[in-house]
Enzyme design. Structure first.
Site, PDB file in Angstrom:
ATOM      1  N   ASP A   1      38.151  63.935 -25.438  1.00 50.13           N
ATOM      2  CA  ASP A   1      37.218  63.790 -24.327  1.00 50.13           C
ATOM      3  C   ASP A   1      36.398  62.544 -24.576  1.00 50.13           C
ATOM      4  O   ASP A   1      36.232  62.112 -25.717  1.00 50.13           O
ATOM      5  CB  ASP A   1      36.284  65.000 -24.212  1.00 50.13           C
TER       6      ASP A   1
ATOM      7  N   ASP B   1      30.800  71.781 -25.301  1.00 49.85           N
ATOM      8  CA  ASP B   1      30.360  71.347 -26.627  1.00 49.85           C
ATOM      9  C   ASP B   1      29.204  72.252 -27.061  1.00 49.85           C
ATOM     10  O   ASP B   1      28.778  73.128 -26.320  1.00 49.85           O
ATOM     11  CB  ASP B   1      29.958  69.872 -26.624  1.00 49.85           C
TER      12      ASP B   1
END
Length: 378
Positions: A273, A94
């Protein structure tokens, strides 16, 4: 089809898709759930379990946390995160944008980037779009995220618009830096822009159209499951996926429950996720095909049946409910490990089964039949 993504099949009664993402560390069959390995490990889960029992095809790393510990200098010296943690399948990182949201009390946002105070030692940090690209290059992820601001789900319209526009300006800088720098460690790295816009259809539409025209390898949908009602989340996913190209993968960030995932697959999402499988496992909760179980409850105290008789994980058949409840109450680490492995194995089984039904052409009927069961509290 793009070199990066192959669309295999689309469900005839919904937008659900089965595809394959092609990376230099291997192919990823979609829809896919990606276990979260925040600081270079999926908490409480050994690599052998990720590979053999859970059958994870890709895992995540967290840019903010890896930047703090062990730091990019160590990761670079090791040859990247794959070599550092001994994982030879794909990794996604991320951008640190969620920390902009979650660390609101210790950050200052500017046009240049975001100033943080480290949650570990209080030292000042600064993330710029360019810096975040460099950090993720050094971490060595196969798939990296553009730097964004994750807008709270309760934000008013003007805040959401201002935030989205800043994210777009940051994105221009991310793309420039990404395109003028080289892949590290001898394999290709892929950049995903992130669609923001909170719960406002016109903002989500504007963002999705702008990002679609950039023609990147894949696209992320951010700023959902952060306080807005579930139905509003599904509405925004539908708005965005109606615009994003069908030839590119769509990644819904940080979502969610098994039924969230199935509903989002129905709307055309490919990648997921969430920390929920491991976090909830460490708190005594598991997800099964029959419903949700709180293993702390007294009702399991003398239940000597398998943890989950229909489960696909070895832990489901090796341990009884009574034994696992005992471990949780005795605060034994093994209990938390068993529940974490179970939940991750269940999530991966869920998306594999969804993929099979998409290819068979009956995903919509199957999803509608199993969702009420998944949501039951046992």
């Amino acid at each position: 089809m793009s070199e990066y993504f192959t669309l295999v099949h689309t469900d005839p009664q919904s937008a659900a898709r089965a595809g394959v993402i092609h990376t230099d560390h291997g192919d990823i069959e979609t829809p896919i759930f990606m276990p979260v390995g925040t600081v270079g490990t999926v908490k409480g889960v050994h690599k052998r379990d990720l590979l053999d029992d859970i059958q994870a095809q890709i895992i995540l790393g967290n840019t903010y946390h890896l930047y703090l510990r062990p730091g990019t200098a160590i990761l670079h010296k090791a040859g990247g995160l794959h070599r550092f943690e001994g994982w030879n399948r794909p990794i996604l990182t991320d951008s640190g944008g969620y920390q902009v949201f979650s660390l609101a009390g210790i950050r200052k946002m500017k046009e240049e980037g975001v100033e943080f105070s480290s949650h570990i030692d209080g030292r000042k940090l600064f993330f710029s779009p360019e810096g975040v690209m460099d950090i993720q290059r050094e971490i060595g992820a196969d798939i990296i995220m553009a730097f964004d601001e994750c807008t709270p789900g309760t934000a008013d319209y003007q805040y959401a618009k201002t935030s989205m526009e800043r994210t777009h300006r940051w994105l221009d800088r991310c793309i420039k830096r990404f395109d003028e720098t080289e892949n590290l460690y001898g394999y290709r790295q892929h950049l995903y822009p992130i669609v923001q816009g909170c719960v406002y259809p016109d903002l989500r539409t504007e963002a999705a159209k702008r990002l679609r025209d950039l023609d990147r390898d894949g696209y992320s949908i951010g700023g959902l499951a952060v306080g807005e009602p579930e139905e509003k989340m599904y509405e925004m996913i539908a708005v965005v996926n109606d615009i994003l190209p069908t030839t590119k993968p769509r990644y819904l960030m940080g979502v969610g429950t098994p039924w969230n995932i199935l509903n989002a697959i129905e709307l055309g999402v490919d990648q997921f996720d969430c920390v929920m499988p491991t976090r909830n496992g460490r708190n005594g909760q598991i997800f099964t095909w029959q419903g949700v179980m709180n293993m702390r409850n007294k009702k399991w105290e003398d239940d000597f049946t398998e943890l989950d008789p229909t489960g696909t994980s070895y832990v489901d058949h090796e341990y009884t409910r009574a034994y696992v409840r005992h471990l949780i109450h005795a605060e034994e680490m093994l209990g938390l490990e068993i529940l974490s492995i179970h939940n991750l194995a269940f999530y991966l089984s869920l998306v594999r089964t969804a993929r099979a039904h998409i290819i068979q052409g009956d995903f919509k009927q199957w999803k509608d039949s199993v969702t009420p069961q998944l949501m039951q509290r046992l």
